[in-house]
Design a protein around this motif. Structure first.
Motif, PDB file in Angstrom:
ATOM      1  N   VAL A  80     -20.522 -21.029  19.701  1.00 57.96           N
ATOM      2  CA  VAL A  80     -19.681 -19.625  19.419  1.00 57.96           C
ATOM      3  C   VAL A  80     -20.528 -18.712  19.294  1.00 57.96           C
ATOM      4  CG1 VAL A  80     -18.460 -18.379  17.824  1.00 57.96           C
ATOM      5  CG2 VAL A  80     -17.955 -20.887  18.388  1.00 57.96           C
ATOM      6  N   SER A  81     -21.996 -18.790  18.725  1.00 59.60           N
ATOM      7  CA  SER A  81     -22.837 -17.617  18.704  1.00 59.60           C
ATOM      8  C   SER A  81     -23.600 -17.276  20.247  1.00 59.60           C
ATOM      9  CB  SER A  81     -23.985 -18.038  17.703  1.00 59.60           C
ATOM     10  OG  SER A  81     -24.781 -18.936  18.200  1.00 59.60           O
ATOM     11  N   GLY A  82     -23.475 -18.162  21.120  1.00 56.83           N
ATOM     12  CA  GLY A  82     -24.036 -17.801  22.311  1.00 56.83           C
ATOM     13  C   GLY A  82     -25.409 -18.549  22.457  1.00 56.83           C
ATOM     14  N   LYS A  83     -25.761 -19.251  21.531  1.00 61.74           N
ATOM     15  CA  LYS A  83     -27.141 -19.754  21.557  1.00 61.74           C
ATOM     16  C   LYS A  83     -27.094 -20.967  22.569  1.00 61.74           C
ATOM     17  CE  LYS A  83     -31.024 -21.759  18.786  1.00 61.74           C
ATOM     18  NZ  LYS A  83     -31.358 -22.273  17.273  1.00 61.74           N
ATOM     19  N   LYS A  84     -26.131 -21.618  22.545  1.00 61.88           N
ATOM     20  CA  LYS A  84     -26.191 -22.917  23.493  1.00 61.88           C
ATOM     21  C   LYS A  84     -24.862 -22.736  24.339  1.00 61.88           C
ATOM     22  CE  LYS A  84     -29.559 -25.349  21.772  1.00 61.88           C
ATOM     23  NZ  LYS A  84     -29.638 -26.654  21.088  1.00 61.88           N
ATOM     24  N   LYS A  85     -24.855 -23.283  25.601  1.00 61.36           N
ATOM     25  CA  LYS A  85     -23.876 -23.013  26.591  1.00 61.36           C
ATOM     26  C   LYS A  85     -22.866 -24.337  26.577  1.00 61.36           C
ATOM     27  CE  LYS A  85     -26.261 -19.946  29.621  1.00 61.36           C
ATOM     28  NZ  LYS A  85     -26.770 -19.638  30.944  1.00 61.36           N
ATOM     29  N   TRP A  86     -23.310 -25.333  25.598  1.00 59.13           N
ATOM     30  CA  TRP A  86     -22.568 -26.317  25.521  1.00 59.13           C
ATOM     31  C   TRP A  86     -22.414 -27.011  24.123  1.00 59.13           C
ATOM     32  CZ3 TRP A  86     -27.027 -25.983  28.574  1.00 59.13           C
ATOM     33  CH2 TRP A  86     -28.096 -26.728  28.042  1.00 59.13           C
ATOM     34  N   LEU A  87     -21.326 -27.684  23.964  1.00 60.72           N
ATOM     35  CA  LEU A  87     -21.523 -28.334  22.821  1.00 60.72           C
ATOM     36  C   LEU A  87     -22.425 -29.827  22.600  1.00 60.72           C
ATOM     37  CD1 LEU A  87     -17.900 -28.454  21.638  1.00 60.72           C
ATOM     38  CD2 LEU A  87     -19.791 -27.689  20.261  1.00 60.72           C
ATOM     39  N   GLU A  88     -23.395 -30.007  21.796  1.00 63.10           N
ATOM     40  CA  GLU A  88     -24.362 -30.934  21.612  1.00 63.10           C
ATOM     41  C   GLU A  88     -23.708 -31.791  20.719  1.00 63.10           C
ATOM     42  OE1 GLU A  88     -28.190 -29.427  20.845  1.00 63.10           O
ATOM     43  OE2 GLU A  88     -28.502 -28.676  23.083  1.00 63.10           O
ATOM     44  N   ILE A  89     -22.830 -32.599  21.280  1.00 68.94           N
ATOM     45  CA  ILE A  89     -22.073 -33.495  20.198  1.00 68.94           C
ATOM     46  C   ILE A  89     -21.709 -34.597  21.234  1.00 68.94           C
ATOM     47  CG2 ILE A  89     -21.096 -31.900  18.615  1.00 68.94           C
ATOM     48  CD1 ILE A  89     -18.345 -32.038  20.117  1.00 68.94           C
ATOM     49  N   PRO A  90     -21.437 -36.018  20.642  1.00 71.70           N
ATOM     50  CA  PRO A  90     -20.658 -36.865  21.592  1.00 71.70           C
ATOM     51  C   PRO A  90     -19.661 -36.414  22.491  1.00 71.70           C
ATOM     52  CG  PRO A  90     -20.875 -37.833  19.443  1.00 71.70           C
ATOM     53  CD  PRO A  90     -21.356 -36.615  19.238  1.00 71.70           C
ATOM     54  N   SER A  91     -19.815 -36.772  23.644  1.00 71.53           N
ATOM     55  CA  SER A  91     -18.749 -36.508  24.590  1.00 71.53           C
ATOM     56  C   SER A  91     -17.161 -36.937  24.123  1.00 71.53           C
ATOM     57  CB  SER A  91     -19.046 -37.057  25.988  1.00 71.53           C
ATOM     58  OG  SER A  91     -20.513 -36.812  26.561  1.00 71.53           O
ATOM     59  N   ALA A  92     -17.167 -37.967  23.312  1.00 67.32           N
ATOM     60  CA  ALA A  92     -15.739 -38.538  23.026  1.00 67.32           C
ATOM     61  C   ALA A  92     -15.046 -37.430  22.240  1.00 67.32           C
ATOM     62  CB  ALA A  92     -15.799 -39.813  22.598  1.00 67.32           C
ATOM     63  N   PHE A  93     -15.967 -36.574  21.267  1.00 71.96           N
ATOM     64  CA  PHE A  93     -15.638 -35.680  20.189  1.00 71.96           C
ATOM     65  C   PHE A  93     -15.043 -34.388  20.767  1.00 71.96           C
ATOM     66  CE2 PHE A  93     -18.333 -37.025  16.561  1.00 71.96           C
ATOM     67  CZ  PHE A  93     -17.975 -38.450  16.856  1.00 71.96           C
ATOM     68  N   LYS A  94     -15.269 -34.174  22.283  1.00 71.77           N
ATOM     69  CA  LYS A  94     -14.922 -32.859  22.749  1.00 71.77           C
ATOM     70  C   LYS A  94     -13.535 -32.856  23.102  1.00 71.77           C
ATOM     71  CE  LYS A  94     -19.826 -32.153  24.461  1.00 71.77           C
ATOM     72  NZ  LYS A  94     -20.426 -31.885  25.839  1.00 71.77           N
ATOM     73  N   ILE A  95     -12.849 -31.736  23.001  1.00 66.38           N
ATOM     74  CA  ILE A  95     -11.452 -31.222  23.386  1.00 66.38           C
ATOM     75  C   ILE A  95     -11.547 -31.229  24.881  1.00 66.38           C
ATOM     76  CG2 ILE A  95      -9.684 -29.685  23.047  1.00 66.38           C
ATOM     77  CD1 ILE A  95     -10.571 -28.680  20.518  1.00 66.38           C
ATOM     78  N   THR A  96     -10.415 -31.892  25.429  1.00 66.10           N
ATOM     79  CA  THR A  96     -10.559 -32.145  27.070  1.00 66.10           C
ATOM     80  C   THR A  96      -9.032 -32.080  27.348  1.00 66.10           C
ATOM     81  OG1 THR A  96     -10.547 -34.659  27.106  1.00 66.10           O
ATOM     82  CG2 THR A  96     -12.838 -33.325  27.235  1.00 66.10           C
ATOM     83  N   GLU A  97      -8.762 -31.623  28.467  1.00 67.22           N
ATOM     84  CA  GLU A  97      -7.232 -31.836  28.802  1.00 67.22           C
ATOM     85  C   GLU A  97      -6.755 -33.205  28.952  1.00 67.22           C
ATOM     86  OE1 GLU A  97      -6.694 -29.824  32.684  1.00 67.22           O
ATOM     87  OE2 GLU A  97      -7.425 -27.854  32.080  1.00 67.22           O
ATOM     88  N   ASP A  98      -7.591 -34.247  29.068  1.00 70.50           N
ATOM     89  CA  ASP A  98      -7.289 -35.601  29.135  1.00 70.50           C
ATOM     90  C   ASP A  98      -6.913 -36.189  27.983  1.00 70.50           C
ATOM     91  OD1 ASP A  98      -7.080 -38.188  30.484  1.00 70.50           O
ATOM     92  OD2 ASP A  98      -8.655 -38.608  29.280  1.00 70.50           O
TER      93      ASP A  98
END
Length: 457
Positions: A416-434
């Motif tokens: 959110v702050s712009g420090k990173k361009k992606w979420l560094e968390i397990p892929s299975a935790f991310k919100i996806t369309e699937d």
């Protein structure tokens, strides 16, 4: 929006909330601001640590962040859990491997294990007094099916080349399992590093530091609805007025559907029960157990407990008495009452299970309920809401938030702050369309029903 998912008034009193003081109803101002750059909904573990890491980036004006809390400060699940920082290093390995592959399963395991060091670093860096203890967890399996599942998952995890913390887990059988666990008849136990703490004190300490930096907080201000405006901003309606913001961050866990209807049925409120057990004789010190515990009986039946540094014990579970009452625990936000027979479940609990406690006078002086946010695939939802730019979710921790929230909050803050361009968390935790479109609600299946063939302790 659905008001039926809002927190109720007059919740049961947890042991952790004995630390409440006048800060519990804190408001930065008597009136709500009309605008804020960032609104964070929820003052628990997720919302508070998210804002902590957001403020550490020093890229946002602290006074432009407004946190809204429906009840008193940190009065939800964070102040009602077991205080147990216990990663799952093996028991879900085969299930996650089948669904996400060896790398995906290892991502989750390694991520949870990393919370031990991250939490210790946070507490020591900020000098937080919250009774933090680093110790070993001892998982005791008392039913043949549970034993077989534990051994099978342990062997599977050990073979996974991507798991970096496998050497932390030790398995013992027979007499050694009984002696290590202090549970007679225990055929197997597994131990590994874990921790425990006073969750309310942790979060309140961090909240106060956030406020000292300039963050605004408004308690007893439930959010009734959120609306995306034509200019991309969000209108947040509360019981005390409306606020417009650029960024909206929802950290409401079990109550997510009350402010984001897309998650109705995807994050479901589940009612759980917890207790505080201590000596009934003030002149006698409890026979303190060093380990924390996970105790598995038949099916989904199980308890968890920590042994506090003051000698008392926190025990949660009582699932065999909860599951028969679906209408009282599933899709329920009412934490003002208990479920039938759950209070009595904790009577003489330690005497019945641990041979070092036999004959010792004990009393469950606090028994309370709490609302857990179970997700449809058992994993949290973290990230930007599909189709809604600058609206973020950090919720659905499935009763297992202590070893998942902190680093999810840090990663989301960096995004959110712009420090990173992606979420560094397990892929299975991310919100996806699937996940949003295709995941079927398997919560009731995952909860299961405890078998009548329960192992006798």
């Amino acid at each position: 929006m659905s008001s039926r998912y809002l927190p109720v008034e007059n919740p049961t009193k947890s042991f952790w909330l004995t630390a409440e003081d006048e800060f519990s109803t804190y408001r930065s101002s008597s009136k709500l601001p009309r605008e804020a750059d960032t609104i964070v909904i929820g003052s628990g573990y997720a919302g508070t640590t998210f804002t902590y890491y957001l403020l550490k980036e020093n890229k946002i004006n602290p006074s432009s962040i407004l946190m809204l809390e429906a009840r008193n400060v940190c009065s939800g699940a964070t102040a009602r859990n077991g205080g147990h920082l216990k990663p799952d290093l093996y028991y879900s390995h085969k299930k996650f491997s089948a669904k996400y592959g060896a790398k995906g399963a290892a991502e989750i395991i390694n991520f949870e294990h990393a919370h031990l060091e991250a939490m210790k670093e946070l507490i020591e860096t900020e000098e937080i007094d919250c009774d933090f203890v680093l110790t070993r967890a001892c998982d005791v399996h008392l039913h043949p099916k549970s034993v077989n599942a534990a051994v099978s998952n342990y062997k599977s995890m050990i073979k996974n080349p991507y798991v970096t913390c496998k050497k932390d887990v030790q398995i013992k059988f027979g007499e050694q399992a009984e002696i290590i666990s202090k549970v007679e008849g225990s055929p197997v136990c597994l131990t590994y590093t874990a921790g425990h703490l006073w969750p309310y004190k942790l979060i309140v300490s961090i909240l106060k530091k956030n406020i000292e930096k300039g963050m605004q907080l408004q308690t007893n201000t439930p959010v009734l609805s959120t609306t995306k405006l034509t200019d991309g901003r969000y209108l947040v309606k509360t019981n005390r007025g409306e606020i417009i913001c650029n960024n909206l961050d929802i950290a409401t866990n079990a109550y997510t559907a009350s402010v984001e209807p897309k998650f109705e049925g995807k994050i479901v409120p589940i009612k759980g029960i917890c207790s505080h057990i201590t000596s009934s004789d003030p002149n006698k010190k409890t026979p303190h157990l060093t380990n924390t515990y996970g105790i598995r009986y038949a099916g989904a039946d199980g308890d968890y407990l920590i042994n506090r540094p003051d000698g008392s014990v926190i025990v949660g579970g009582a699932k065999r008495h909860i599951f028969p009452f679906k209408q009282l625990f599933y899709d329920v936000v009412d934490d003002s009452t208990l479920i039938p027979n759950t209070k009595e479940y904790f009577d003489n609990y330690m005497n019945d299970r641990f041979y070092t406690w036999k004959g010792f006078p004990e009393v469950a002086d606090y028994v309370w309920s709490g609302i857990l946010g179970y997700s449809d695939d058992s994993l949290p939802y973290v990230g930007e809401v599909i189709g809604d730019k600058n609206k973020f979710i950090l919720a659905g921790f499935h009763g297992h938030g202590m070893p998942r929230v902190l680093l999810c909050a840090k990663a989301l803050a960096q995004l959110v702050s712009g420090k990173k361009k992606w979420l560094e968390i397990p892929s299975a935790f991310k919100i996806t369309e699937d996940r949003m479109e295709n995941t079927k609600n398997g919560i009731l299946i995952s909860l299961g029903t405890p078998s009548n063939d329960v192992a006798k302790l």
